[in-house]
Design an enzyme around this catalytic site. Structure first.
Site, PDB file in Angstrom:
ATOM      1  N   ARG A  27      36.505  46.081  38.043  1.00 57.56           N
ATOM      2  CA  ARG A  27      36.856  45.068  39.043  1.00 57.56           C
ATOM      3  C   ARG A  27      36.665  43.667  38.472  1.00 57.56           C
ATOM      4  O   ARG A  27      35.671  43.393  37.779  1.00 57.56           O
ATOM      5  CB  ARG A  27      35.962  45.196  40.285  1.00 57.56           C
ATOM      6  CG  ARG A  27      36.373  46.272  41.245  1.00 57.56           C
ATOM      7  CD  ARG A  27      37.698  45.920  41.967  1.00 57.56           C
ATOM      8  NE  ARG A  27      38.087  46.951  42.909  1.00 57.56           N
ATOM      9  CZ  ARG A  27      38.874  47.997  42.630  1.00 57.56           C
ATOM     10  NH1 ARG A  27      39.381  48.159  41.423  1.00 57.56           N
ATOM     11  NH2 ARG A  27      39.179  48.873  43.562  1.00 57.56           N
ATOM     12  N   HIS A  60      46.506  44.800  37.098  1.00 60.74           N
ATOM     13  CA  HIS A  60      45.814  45.815  37.923  1.00 60.74           C
ATOM     14  C   HIS A  60      46.647  47.100  38.039  1.00 60.74           C
ATOM     15  O   HIS A  60      46.972  47.556  39.142  1.00 60.74           O
ATOM     16  CB  HIS A  60      45.460  45.258  39.318  1.00 60.74           C
ATOM     17  CG  HIS A  60      44.354  46.037  39.984  1.00 60.74           C
ATOM     18  ND1 HIS A  60      43.359  45.459  40.737  1.00 60.74           N
ATOM     19  CD2 HIS A  60      44.072  47.374  39.999  1.00 60.74           C
ATOM     20  CE1 HIS A  60      42.533  46.388  41.184  1.00 60.74           C
ATOM     21  NE2 HIS A  60      42.957  47.569  40.750  1.00 60.74           N
TER      22      HIS A  60
HETATM   23  P1  NDP Z   1      32.092  56.200  40.261  1.00 58.33           P
HETATM   24  O1  NDP Z   1      31.462  55.818  41.552  1.00 58.33           O
HETATM   25  O2  NDP Z   1      32.391  57.626  39.999  1.00 58.33           O
HETATM   26  O3  NDP Z   1      31.211  55.659  39.047  1.00 58.33           O
HETATM   27  C1  NDP Z   1      30.593  54.418  39.044  1.00 58.33           C
HETATM   28  C2  NDP Z   1      29.668  54.365  37.850  1.00 58.33           C
HETATM   29  O4  NDP Z   1      29.106  53.048  37.767  1.00 58.33           O
HETATM   30  C3  NDP Z   1      28.480  55.337  37.962  1.00 58.33           C
HETATM   31  O5  NDP Z   1      28.182  55.890  36.704  1.00 58.33           O
HETATM   32  C4  NDP Z   1      27.347  54.421  38.415  1.00 58.33           C
HETATM   33  O6  NDP Z   1      26.051  54.861  38.022  1.00 58.33           O
HETATM   34  C5  NDP Z   1      27.695  53.154  37.677  1.00 58.33           C
HETATM   35  N1  NDP Z   1      27.066  51.979  38.306  1.00 58.33           N
HETATM   36  C6  NDP Z   1      27.290  51.460  39.526  1.00 58.33           C
HETATM   37  N2  NDP Z   1      26.524  50.378  39.735  1.00 58.33           N
HETATM   38  C7  NDP Z   1      25.791  50.214  38.614  1.00 58.33           C
HETATM   39  C8  NDP Z   1      24.828  49.287  38.213  1.00 58.33           C
HETATM   40  N3  NDP Z   1      24.440  48.283  39.000  1.00 58.33           N
HETATM   41  N4  NDP Z   1      24.273  49.425  36.995  1.00 58.33           N
HETATM   42  C9  NDP Z   1      24.658  50.446  36.175  1.00 58.33           C
HETATM   43  N5  NDP Z   1      25.578  51.357  36.490  1.00 58.33           N
HETATM   44  C10 NDP Z   1      26.140  51.247  37.697  1.00 58.33           C
HETATM   45  O7  NDP Z   1      33.438  55.325  40.170  1.00 58.33           O
HETATM   46  P2  NDP Z   1      34.762  55.651  39.361  1.00 58.33           P
HETATM   47  O8  NDP Z   1      34.400  56.018  37.986  1.00 58.33           O
HETATM   48  O9  NDP Z   1      35.610  56.584  40.139  1.00 58.33           O
HETATM   49  O10 NDP Z   1      35.483  54.227  39.408  1.00 58.33           O
HETATM   50  C11 NDP Z   1      34.874  53.072  38.872  1.00 58.33           C
HETATM   51  C12 NDP Z   1      35.600  51.825  39.343  1.00 58.33           C
HETATM   52  O11 NDP Z   1      36.856  51.682  38.676  1.00 58.33           O
HETATM   53  C13 NDP Z   1      35.994  51.801  40.811  1.00 58.33           C
HETATM   54  O12 NDP Z   1      34.888  51.435  41.625  1.00 58.33           O
HETATM   55  C14 NDP Z   1      37.090  50.753  40.850  1.00 58.33           C
HETATM   56  O13 NDP Z   1      36.541  49.493  41.104  1.00 58.33           O
HETATM   57  C15 NDP Z   1      37.658  50.779  39.436  1.00 58.33           C
HETATM   58  N6  NDP Z   1      39.052  51.256  39.391  1.00 58.33           N
HETATM   59  C16 NDP Z   1      40.014  50.448  38.854  1.00 58.33           C
HETATM   60  C17 NDP Z   1      41.307  50.871  38.765  1.00 58.33           C
HETATM   61  C18 NDP Z   1      42.350  50.045  38.092  1.00 58.33           C
HETATM   62  O14 NDP Z   1      43.530  50.378  38.158  1.00 58.33           O
HETATM   63  N7  NDP Z   1      41.972  48.978  37.418  1.00 58.33           N
HETATM   64  C19 NDP Z   1      41.722  52.183  39.270  1.00 58.33           C
HETATM   65  C20 NDP Z   1      40.633  52.966  39.793  1.00 58.33           C
HETATM   66  C21 NDP Z   1      39.352  52.500  39.857  1.00 58.33           C
HETATM   67  P3  NDP Z   1      25.426  56.247  38.574  1.00 58.33           P
HETATM   68  O15 NDP Z   1      26.250  57.325  37.887  1.00 58.33           O
HETATM   69  O16 NDP Z   1      24.046  56.232  38.126  1.00 58.33           O
HETATM   70  O17 NDP Z   1      25.628  56.241  40.054  1.00 58.33           O
HETATM   71  C1  OXD Z   2      41.298  51.647  42.693  1.00 59.69           C
HETATM   72  C2  OXD Z   2      42.208  50.665  42.132  1.00 59.69           C
HETATM   73  O1  OXD Z   2      40.179  51.312  43.057  1.00 59.69           O
HETATM   74  O2  OXD Z   2      43.423  50.909  42.066  1.00 59.69           O
HETATM   75  O3  OXD Z   2      41.707  52.828  42.762  1.00 59.69           O
HETATM   76  O4  OXD Z   2      41.753  49.623  41.688  1.00 59.69           O
END
Ligand code: NDP
Ligand code: OXD
Length: 320
Positions: free
Chosen positions: A235, A283
């Site tokens: 993000r 994006h």
């Molecule tokens: P998940 O919820 O599966 O994973 C999030 C990861 O981030 C976890 O490993 C979590 O740790 C870690 N995390 C969260 N907060 C912290 C922190 N403060 N410090 C350290 N680690 C942290 O999400 P996804 O993998 O499914 O997706 C990740 C992000 O990708 C989404 O939230 C979205 O914003 C973005 N995205 C972007 C897209 C694009 O097209 N650009 C498309 C899809 C998603 P823990 O495992 O310990 O909980």
């Molecule tokens: C998502 C994105 O969060 O598209 O899936 O960014």
């Protein structure tokens, strides 16, 4: 008498960004109210139990008094949680192999582009310049994946298959074959190993403005290719763009790949658009597929109506 359908509200906001048309066709056994159909919908929708939303209107939830589940049309949920009026209901985020695969493709493409210096070769080509550059092997480059959730773990495994040395960092420690993993408290040790950083963190109060100059200063340079590299598919709110630009200018960063931005679309005056070391995508690293979302929502509604637990629930305490 025709069988009564159960109402499902579909609300996808901001035409042009994420389209809602194909959703209505996918739910053949439900009434779908498409709030993006171009007409004004000021009314209160009684009996609507489910909503699929992307950047919901601030007043939307007040018009859904019978809502039971909120479905995010994306993997991220910051676009829902930032609304002060979001009711205390289960929020299910979008998790699907189509999305995971797309993100890993984008991450691998960016890492290979920086390894094989495609921006530099493009510049040489435009000047008809036959200029060979150094060619370190992928294993010489340590890629640190920040966020080891659904997307981060898949990307880490695929980067490993490409030959990169891969390490990972997340709030709680993970175990991934062939990938050294670090937890939140070990961030400085983690960063000190990274030539490339891949951001796949959700946007939460803890990750807002997280990728900044002090963090970039902790990364490692490779002697032969422009490094360190910052790649963000998570993000834009997690990055400080003025720091990215100044670090590219000062050589603290050797290059970036950014799919997400503090403000989207990226402003026309942003120097990032034309920076020679920046790869910009709008994006689209992993776009949500409407058919896949429909299957996912249908599956979760079936589970819910059968009394089974919902999958991919958001933990509101931690914000993702
Ligand atoms: P998940 O919820 O599966 O994973 C999030 C990861 O981030 C976890 O490993 C979590 O740790 C870690 N995390 C969260 N907060 C912290 C922190 N403060 N410090 C350290 N680690 C942290 O999400 P996804 O993998 O499914 O997706 C990740 C992000 O990708 C989404 O939230 C979205 O914003 C973005 N995205 C972007 C897209 C694009 O097209 N650009 C498309 C899809 C998603 P823990 O495992 O310990 O909980
Ligand atoms: C998502 C994105 O969060 O598209 O899936 O960014």
């Amino acid at each position: 008498m025709a069988e009564q359908k159960s109402p499902l509200l579909l609300a996808v906001q901001f035409a042009g960004e994420r389209k809602s048309d194909s959703f209505s066709e996918a739910f053949t056994d439900r009434d779908v109210i498409n709030l993006n159909d171009g007409t004004h919908h000021p009314e209160i929708f009684h009996g609507v139990k489910y909503a699929i939303v992307w950047k919901p209107d601030a007043k939307l939830f007040a018009r859904l008094p019978d809502l039971e589940i909120i479905f995010s049309a994306g993997a991220g949920v910051d676009h829902i949680l930032q609304s002060k009026d979001v009711p205390d209901l289960p929020i299910v985020r979008f998790v699907d192999p189509t999305l995971t695969t797309r993100m890993s493709e984008w991450v691998c493409l960016q890492c290979l582009s920086h390894l094989r210096q495609t921006k530099q070769y493009d510049a040489s080509q435009s000047k008809q310049n036959w200029n060979e550059r150094p060619q370190p092997e992928a294993k010489e480059i340590t890629v640190g994946v920040m966020g080891l959730g659904i997307l981060g773990q898949d990307a880490a495994r695929k980067l490993k298959m490409l030959g990169f040395t891969v390490i990972g960092w997340s709030r709680t420690k993970k175990q991934i074959d062939g990938v050294e993993c670090f937890d939140q408290s070990e961030i400085d040790t983690f960063l000190a190993h990274c030539h490339f950083v891949v951001g796949l963190l959700p946007l939460t109060p803890d990750t807002k403005g997280f990728y900044n100059r002090p963090l970039f200063l902790k990364l490692k340079s490779h002697p032969e290719i422009a490094t360190p590299i910052f790649i963000n598919g998570g993000r834009g709110g997690s990055q400080v763009e003025t720091d990215i630009i100044s670090c590219l200018e000062d050589g603290i960063l050797g290059g970036v790949s950014l799919d997400v931005f503090e403000q989207e679309p990226l402003s026309l005056d942003s120097p990032l658009w034309s920076h020679p070391a920046a790869i910009i995508t709008p994006h689209v690293a992993a776009s949500s597929d409407a058919t896949a979302i429909s299957h996912h929502v249908n599956r979760q509604i079936q589970r819910y109506e059968a009394g089974e637990p919902l999958e991919h629930l958001v933990d509101r305490q931690i914000g993702y």
